[in-house]
Enzyme design. Structure first.
Site, PDB file in Angstrom:
ATOM      1  N   ASP A 100       8.097  -3.447   0.871  1.00 30.56           N
ATOM      2  CA  ASP A 100       8.494  -2.651   2.039  1.00 30.56           C
ATOM      3  C   ASP A 100       8.551  -3.540   3.288  1.00 30.56           C
ATOM      4  OD1 ASP A 100       5.702  -3.004   2.056  1.00 30.56           O
ATOM      5  OD2 ASP A 100       5.304  -1.078   3.031  1.00 30.56           O
ATOM      6  N   HIS A 159      -1.638 -10.472   3.253  1.00 28.88           N
ATOM      7  CA  HIS A 159      -1.911  -9.608   2.097  1.00 28.88           C
ATOM      8  C   HIS A 159      -0.953  -9.830   0.918  1.00 28.88           C
ATOM      9  CE1 HIS A 159      -4.534  -7.156   4.624  1.00 28.88           C
ATOM     10  NE2 HIS A 159      -3.571  -7.066   5.516  1.00 28.88           N
TER      11      HIS A 159
HETATM   12  C1  BDR Z   1      -0.501  -3.701   3.088  1.00 27.70           C
HETATM   13  O1  BDR Z   1       0.038  -2.728   3.990  1.00 27.70           O
HETATM   14  C2  BDR Z   1       1.158  -3.236   4.652  1.00 27.70           C
HETATM   15  O2  BDR Z   1       0.977  -3.128   6.044  1.00 27.70           O
HETATM   16  C3  BDR Z   1       1.286  -4.688   4.286  1.00 27.70           C
HETATM   17  O3  BDR Z   1       2.636  -5.052   4.124  1.00 27.70           O
HETATM   18  C4  BDR Z   1       0.513  -4.817   3.000  1.00 27.70           C
HETATM   19  O4  BDR Z   1       1.331  -4.614   1.874  1.00 27.70           O
HETATM   20  C5  BDR Z   1      -1.863  -4.140   3.589  1.00 27.70           C
HETATM   21  O5  BDR Z   1      -2.758  -3.071   3.600  1.00 27.70           O
HETATM   22 CA    CA Z   2       3.778  -4.603   2.029  1.00 25.87          CA
END
Ligand code: BDR
Ligand code: CA
Length: 316
Positions: free
Chosen positions: A9, A241
């Protein structure tokens, strides 16, 4: 060679992970599937197409889900304070990109690609799990045809990031995540336990941009407001992340793991909480019984992971 479908995303940290997957020499990126989350699916798909064009990524992009697996769930506001209104840190991105997405919905792209490469495809999912749950719903048999599933999501022995117990990707579609965790395939869960301690500083990324040319400069530009957002938790840097999940595919030895069945809380104040029942722990009969044993990451060699991300991205 790892054949990968990247479900994403984009999203700032999603963008870094995309460049990593595209450039890592041991990864064959078969396709990108998009999902709502950091922004609407129209926006995340446009962003994926934009990054495909800018970075010369040859694989198709298939547009995915725009609502939760259980469509009666109320959607919340997009996290514009994290990823910007346009999902890419509010850098200049054209309204539309003159590349068409794959004609199939994401779940169908996943099904077709897995069936064409039985036993070979790793699904790396770093947004809400909606597309994966839909693929299982439409073709449950793919569970045994997928090599493995590596997800960024969840938190087990550390707090969440959208509630005290829930991480954003899981909290955004808990029913989908529970379907994915409990299906008869191998899931590796790369959650906040390891991603929240894996940070890249602004200066480290800036140095990468100096030697990486235009493509890494773009990554640097789109990451700046995300780094600003993280000032409450990281000293002039950001949590990377989604790249952590991608690194697991090529370097699982950099992670400590436990195994056990995983469930997701659906509803109530702990909505979206991920809970593992470690293998070997005995409890009275309950909701974790007779489910596949999944792999949950509990430790990480962060510095090595960060260097590995840099090295792959700078492999031009
Ligand atoms: C996840 O949430 C989104 O904001 C980031 O892209 C990542 O996949 C981290 O909690
Ligand atoms: Ca993400």
């Amino acid at each position: 060679m790892h054949k990968v479908i990247y479900d994403t995303d984009p999203g700032v940290d999603d963008a870094m992970a995309l460049l990593f997957l595209h450039r890592h020499p041991d990864i064959d990126l078969l396709g990108v599937t998009t999902v709502f989350g950091n922004a609407s699916v129209e926006t995340t798909t446009r962003n994926a197409l934009f990054l495909k064009r800018e970075w010369g990524i040859p694989c198709p992009v298939a547009k995915g889900a725009s609502v939760t697996f259980d469509p009666s769930r109320q959607e919340r506001a997009w996290p514009t304070w994290v990823h910007g209104v346009n999902g890419l840190g509010d850098i200049d991105v054209p309204e539309t990109v003159d590349i068409s997405p794959d004609p199939r919905p994401a779940y169908q792209f996943i099904i077709d690609t897995v069936r064409a490469n039985p036993g070979e495809v790793t699904l790396v999912a770093v947004g809400r799990m909606t597309n994966l749950a839909l693929a299982l719903k439409h073709d449950p048999d793919i569970a045994r045809l997928v090599k493995d599933v590596v997800i960024m999501g969840g938190s087990f022995y550390v707090p969440g990031n959208v509630s005290p117990v829930a991480e954003a990707n899981i909290h955004g579609d808990p029913e989908a995540a529970d379907v994915v965790m409990t299906a008869a395939w191998k899931v590796v869960v790369v959650g906040l336990d390891v991603t929240a301690v894996t940070t890249m500083s602004r200066s480290y990324l800036g140095e990468m941009a100096k030697s990486g040319g235009k493509s890494v400069q773009l990554l640097n530009d789109l990451s700046q407001s995300y780094i600003d957002f993280y000032k409450h938790a990281v000293e002039d840097g950001m949590m990377v992340h989604d790249s952590c999940a991608c690194v697991y595919v090529v370097a699982p030895e950099l992670f400590e793991t436990i195994t056990g069945s995983v469930r997701v809380v659906c509803g109530g104040i702990a909505d979206g909480q991920t809970i593992v029942k470690p293998d070997g722990k005995r409890f009275p009969p309950g909701d974790w019984d007779n489910l596949p044993s999944q792999i949950v990451c509990t430790g990480i060699q962060s510095e090595k992971v960060i260097d590995l991300i840099r090295d792959a991205i700078l492999t031009a």
